[in-house]
Write an enzyme that holds these catalytic residues in place. Structure first.
Site, mmCIF file in Angstrom:
data_model
loop_
_atom_site.group_PDB
_atom_site.id
_atom_site.type_symbol
_atom_site.label_atom_id
_atom_site.label_comp_id
_atom_site.label_asym_id
_atom_site.label_seq_id
_atom_site.Cartn_x
_atom_site.Cartn_y
_atom_site.Cartn_z
ATOM 1 N N LYS A 123 0.843 -1.203 0.000
ATOM 2 C CA LYS A 123 0.000 0.000 0.000
ATOM 3 C C LYS A 123 0.877 1.252 0.000
ATOM 4 C CE LYS A 123 -3.727 -2.584 2.142
ATOM 5 N NZ LYS A 123 -4.413 -3.010 3.366
ATOM 6 N N GLN A 159 -4.565 -1.560 9.490
ATOM 7 C CA GLN A 159 -4.510 -2.909 8.930
ATOM 8 C C GLN A 159 -5.123 -3.917 9.902
ATOM 9 O OE1 GLN A 159 -3.536 -3.620 5.805
ATOM 10 N NE2 GLN A 159 -3.896 -5.797 6.051
ATOM 11 N N ASP A 162 -10.963 2.709 3.963
ATOM 12 C CA ASP A 162 -11.280 1.279 3.890
ATOM 13 C C ASP A 162 -12.788 1.053 3.699
ATOM 14 O OD1 ASP A 162 -9.442 -0.843 3.960
ATOM 15 O OD2 ASP A 162 -8.900 -0.428 6.037
HETATM 16 N N1 GUN Z 1 -6.953 -7.051 6.218
HETATM 17 C C1 GUN Z 1 -7.328 -7.824 5.181
HETATM 18 N N2 GUN Z 1 -7.902 -7.077 4.212
HETATM 19 C C2 GUN Z 1 -7.888 -5.807 4.658
HETATM 20 C C3 GUN Z 1 -8.331 -4.573 4.102
HETATM 21 O O1 GUN Z 1 -8.883 -4.491 3.004
HETATM 22 N N3 GUN Z 1 -8.125 -3.481 4.861
HETATM 23 C C4 GUN Z 1 -7.545 -3.542 6.080
HETATM 24 N N4 GUN Z 1 -7.410 -2.413 6.769
HETATM 25 N N5 GUN Z 1 -7.128 -4.647 6.633
HETATM 26 C C5 GUN Z 1 -7.291 -5.777 5.920
#
Ligand code: GUN
Length: 296
Positions: A54, A98, A121
């Site tokens: 990211k 995350q 998100d």
């Molecule tokens: N963990 C697994 N997929 C995601 C996601 O799309 N966003 C976040 N913040 N954590 C995750």
């Protein structure tokens, strides 16, 4: 039937190109640089890889990015203090915490604490609620990526029988809500299967579009799908390591080699949904910057 392989890598590259142009324009016309803060608690190796990707993608697109890596023993209180700071930080338009978080931290409490306007998100209840009533600000990244993959691959969604395997708050529930909306790229008839569904194959065999986020390697086998199905595989599992390169061998929730013989189109793992998820996070971050400036 030889299946069309739906390349998330290619579609994501196309969307990133569009975003790059938008980011240059924001900078040139309004002197705005979209900013993303990532928050990672603990040392989970998969999460570290995702957050690294990211960050890397943000930088490549010209998005300002800040990485906050905290030790696993960080208290809920300290994490809430950091989120408050990021909620107030003018350079930060999007905040990504995350998941999963360490067990001693209440995930719901943390997701509620993020300012919904910075919730790139799309996990805050306000944003999920808005999505449900057809007034979304931010669409959750993986579901949005799936919808864009379908649309940009020329798959007809309107009127289709869509079957979703998995009912998570991150994928199953939001994608179901998106595809039943009375809008373009939606208007599908949707069924959700889950761990307590009596006969999953009974449903999956009816699917024109099958979206699998079951969290189980190769859970969908060829006998569970009909000829001509379109398959979107959200799963990612490490099933080994390549001796020569030391790289992981990955598979999805679908038995790709067998199912592709019956499918009209199918996403691979890797190179399917994965690159789309990150790209839609970038899209939401650009949107957040525009919303903050009253431009969207
Ligand atoms: N963990 C697994 N997929 C995601 C996601 O799309 N966003 C976040 N913040 N954590 C995750």
């Amino acid at each position: 039937m030889t299946a069309q392989i739906i390349s998330g890598t290619e579609v994501a590259a196309q969307i990133r190109q569009e975003l790059e142009q938008e980011i240059v324009e924001l900078k040139d016309k309004y002197n705005i640089t979209p900013g993303l803060a990532t928050v990672l608690v603990g040392e989970d190796p998969a999460s570290q890889v995702y957050v690294g990707q990211k960050q890397k993608t943000s930088l490549a697109l010209g998005i300002y990015s800040e990485r906050h890596d905290l030790p696993a023993e960080t208290s809920e209180e300290d994490l809430l203090i950091l989120i408050d700071k990021l909620n107030e930080a003018p350079r930060i338009h999007g905040i990504l915490v995350q998941l999963p978080l360490p067990k001693h931290i209440n995930e719901t409490k943390i997701l509620y604490a993020i300012n919904p306007k910075k919730d790139v998100d799309g996990f805050h209840p306000v944003n999920l609620g808005r999505l449900m009533i057809g007034e979304p600000d931010y669409l959750p990244c993986t579901p949005h990526g799936i919808q864009q993959l379908l649309i940009r691959s020329g798959i007809e969604i309107e009127g289709a029988e869509v079957v979703i395997v998995g009912r998570s708050n991150i994928v199953g529930k939001p994608i179901a809500n998106m595809l039943i909306q009375k809008t373009e790229g939606a208007n599908a008839t949707v069924t959700i299967c889950h761990t307590r569904t009596i006969d999953i194959a009974l449903h999956t065999r009816r699917a024109d579009i099958l979206i699998v986020a079951a969290g189980k390697p190769k859970a969908i086998t060829a006998d569970m799908v009909k000829e001509g199905v379109v398959v979107i595989d959200v799963g990612v599992h490490r099933i080994g390591i390549r001796k020569e390169s030391g790289k992981s061998i990955l598979c999805g929730d679908v038995d790709f080699d067998a199912v592709k013989e019956k499918a009209k189109a199918i996403t691979p793992v890797p190179g399917g949904v994965g690159p789309m998820t990150i790209t839609m996070l970038m899209l939401n971050t650009v949107r957040a910057a525009k919303l903050a400036a009253g431009l969207a």
